[in-house]
Design a protein around this motif. Structure first.
Motif, short mmCIF file in Angstrom:
data_model
loop_
_atom_site.label_atom_id
_atom_site.label_comp_id
_atom_site.label_asym_id
_atom_site.label_seq_id
_atom_site.Cartn_x
_atom_site.Cartn_y
_atom_site.Cartn_z
N ASN A 97 0.82 -1.22 0.00
CA ASN A 97 0.00 0.00 0.00
C ASN A 97 0.85 1.27 0.00
O ASN A 97 0.59 2.23 0.73
CB ASN A 97 -0.94 0.02 1.21
N GLY A 98 1.87 1.25 -0.83
CA GLY A 98 2.72 2.43 -0.95
C GLY A 98 3.74 2.59 0.16
O GLY A 98 4.51 3.55 0.16
N GLN A 99 3.76 1.66 1.11
CA GLN A 99 4.73 1.70 2.21
C GLN A 99 5.81 0.63 1.99
O GLN A 99 5.50 -0.50 1.60
CB GLN A 99 4.03 1.46 3.55
N THR A 100 7.05 1.01 2.24
CA THR A 100 8.16 0.08 2.07
C THR A 100 8.72 -0.30 3.43
O THR A 100 9.01 0.55 4.26
CB THR A 100 9.28 0.70 1.22
N THR A 101 8.86 -1.59 3.63
CA THR A 101 9.47 -2.11 4.86
C THR A 101 10.63 -3.02 4.49
O THR A 101 10.53 -3.83 3.56
CB THR A 101 8.45 -2.92 5.70
N ILE A 102 11.71 -2.88 5.20
CA ILE A 102 12.88 -3.72 4.96
C ILE A 102 13.01 -4.67 6.15
O ILE A 102 13.05 -4.24 7.31
CB ILE A 102 14.15 -2.89 4.80
N LYS A 160 14.82 -18.23 14.14
CA LYS A 160 14.92 -17.07 13.26
C LYS A 160 14.49 -15.80 13.98
O LYS A 160 13.47 -15.76 14.66
CB LYS A 160 14.02 -17.28 12.03
N SER A 161 15.32 -14.77 13.84
CA SER A 161 14.99 -13.44 14.37
C SER A 161 14.89 -12.47 13.20
O SER A 161 15.66 -12.57 12.24
CB SER A 161 16.06 -12.96 15.35
N VAL A 162 13.95 -11.55 13.26
CA VAL A 162 13.75 -10.59 12.18
C VAL A 162 13.72 -9.18 12.75
O VAL A 162 13.07 -8.93 13.77
CB VAL A 162 12.44 -10.87 11.42
N ARG A 163 14.41 -8.29 12.09
CA ARG A 163 14.39 -6.88 12.47
C ARG A 163 13.83 -6.09 11.30
O ARG A 163 14.23 -6.29 10.15
CB ARG A 163 15.80 -6.40 12.81
N LYS A 164 12.87 -5.20 11.59
CA LYS A 164 12.20 -4.43 10.54
C LYS A 164 12.66 -2.97 10.56
O LYS A 164 12.85 -2.39 11.63
CB LYS A 164 10.69 -4.50 10.71
N PHE A 165 12.80 -2.40 9.35
CA PHE A 165 13.26 -1.01 9.20
C PHE A 165 12.39 -0.29 8.18
O PHE A 165 11.90 -0.90 7.23
CB PHE A 165 14.70 -0.95 8.68
N THR A 166 12.26 1.02 8.34
CA THR A 166 11.85 1.86 7.22
C THR A 166 13.10 2.05 6.37
O THR A 166 14.22 1.79 6.84
CB THR A 166 11.33 3.22 7.71
N PRO A 167 12.96 2.50 5.12
CA PRO A 167 14.16 2.70 4.30
C PRO A 167 15.20 3.62 4.95
O PRO A 167 16.40 3.33 4.91
CB PRO A 167 13.59 3.30 3.01
N LEU A 168 14.76 4.72 5.54
CA LEU A 168 15.71 5.64 6.17
C LEU A 168 16.36 5.01 7.40
O LEU A 168 17.55 5.21 7.65
CB LEU A 168 15.02 6.95 6.55
N GLU A 169 15.61 4.26 8.16
CA GLU A 169 16.17 3.57 9.32
C GLU A 169 17.22 2.56 8.89
O GLU A 169 18.28 2.43 9.54
CB GLU A 169 15.06 2.86 10.11
N PHE A 170 16.95 1.88 7.78
CA PHE A 170 17.90 0.89 7.29
C PHE A 170 19.21 1.56 6.86
O PHE A 170 20.30 1.10 7.19
CB PHE A 170 17.30 0.11 6.12
N LEU A 171 19.08 2.66 6.12
CA LEU A 171 20.28 3.39 5.68
C LEU A 171 21.06 3.93 6.88
O LEU A 171 22.30 3.92 6.88
CB LEU A 171 19.89 4.53 4.74
N ALA A 172 20.35 4.41 7.89
CA ALA A 172 21.01 4.93 9.09
C ALA A 172 21.76 3.82 9.81
O ALA A 172 22.88 4.02 10.31
CB ALA A 172 19.98 5.57 10.02
N GLU A 173 21.15 2.64 9.87
CA GLU A 173 21.80 1.51 10.55
C GLU A 173 23.00 1.02 9.76
O GLU A 173 24.04 0.67 10.33
CB GLU A 173 20.79 0.37 10.72
N LEU A 174 22.87 1.03 8.45
CA LEU A 174 23.95 0.54 7.60
C LEU A 174 25.16 1.47 7.61
O LEU A 174 26.31 1.01 7.58
CB LEU A 174 23.43 0.35 6.17
N GLN A 175 24.91 2.79 7.66
CA GLN A 175 26.02 3.73 7.52
C GLN A 175 27.04 3.62 8.65
O GLN A 175 28.20 3.98 8.49
CB GLN A 175 25.49 5.17 7.42
N GLN A 176 26.62 3.12 9.83
CA GLN A 176 27.55 3.01 10.94
C GLN A 176 28.62 1.94 10.71
O GLN A 176 29.62 1.89 11.42
CB GLN A 176 26.80 2.70 12.23
#
Length: 250
Positions: free
Chosen positions: A183-188, A198-214
């Motif tokens: 519905n127009g929303q992206t979840t990673i 199994k463990s799963v962590r969910k991000f918005t696109p910006l949250e994912f980029l913020a987590e990755l940049q570190q």
């Protein structure tokens, strides 16, 4: 590709034809933020790991030269910041005549030395007080760990290449990453398995980029160290010595 090229060069041109071991040095959550916000402090991680190993090697082989190739990893199972050292360590020392002397390392003592050296360095950097260090040393589980893998034979090229590639392991795996459009929303979603769970962590696109940049090194920051007999100076001296010997023979 970068990991494969690095591994092939390491195994073919740098590692000596003696047994090696894969080591991993990890630290408690209490001190991880120091390294997240000041990458210069990672030198203390390298030094604590290498100097602890070298101290135990030289106790058993005072005239020998230890060797290792270390790499900094910062990503945990679910992309959390988890700085730790992976390394391929020579399972002994090179003697002055070029022969190899195997040694046996006490894992518990190695772990204790690693903790002492790193905590001392952080105290000298005015990041920890002696009171905090004393408190941490009373913990039943310190959070410090030194894993020592089984020796790898110099003829076991497959295992050597695997360990070498792991030094250049990417912080994320595409196989564990799922992008969901709804519905127009992206979840990673990023997943990890531990003990079959199994463990799963969910991000918005910006949250994912913020987590990755570190997990991205600073400009010009080197995340691999060549130590002891594998340092550039030692390898250069060995090459010059071999060249002189060959010329004399000719």
């Amino acid at each position: 590709k970068r990991g494969a090229v690095f591994a092939e060069n390491l195994v073919e041109n740098i590692l000596l034809p003696f047994p090696h071991q894969h080591l991993v040095f990890t630290i408690p959550k209490r001190i991880r933020p120091f390294f997240k916000f000041n990458h210069d402090l990672t030198q203390h991680l390298y030094d604590a790991a290498w100097n602890s190993w070298k101290e135990l090697i030289l106790e058993q082989c005072p005239t020998g030269t230890p060797a290792a190739v270390d790499a900094l990893h910062t990503s945990g199972d679910l992309l959390g910041f988890h700085p730790h050292i992976h390394g391929i360590f020579l399972a002994g020392a090179v003697l002055p005549d070029g022969t190899f002397q195997p040694v046996s390392i006490d894992q518990e003592r190695l772990e204790e030395l690693f903790a002492q050296k790193l905590l001392s360095a952080l105290k000298d950097a005015n990041l920890l007080t002696q009171e905090v260090i004393d408190n941490m040393q009373t913990w039943e589980h310190s959070g410090f760990n030194a894993f020592i893998g089984e020796p790898i034979s110099p003829t076991d090229t497959k295992r050597l290449l695997f360990s070498a590639r792991y030094l250049k392991k990417c912080p994320i795996s595409n196989e564990r990453l799922v992008i969901i459009e709804n519905n127009g929303q992206t979840t990673i979603e990023y997943s990890a398995y531990k003990d079959g769970v199994k463990s799963v962590r969910k991000f918005t696109p910006l949250e994912f980029l913020a987590e990755l940049q570190q997990h991205i090194p600073d400009t010009w920051e080197q995340t691999t160290r060549y130590l002891g007999a594998y340092s550039a100076r030692s390898r250069g001296a060995a090459k010059a010595k071999n060249s002189t010997t060959e010329n004399a023979a000719n």
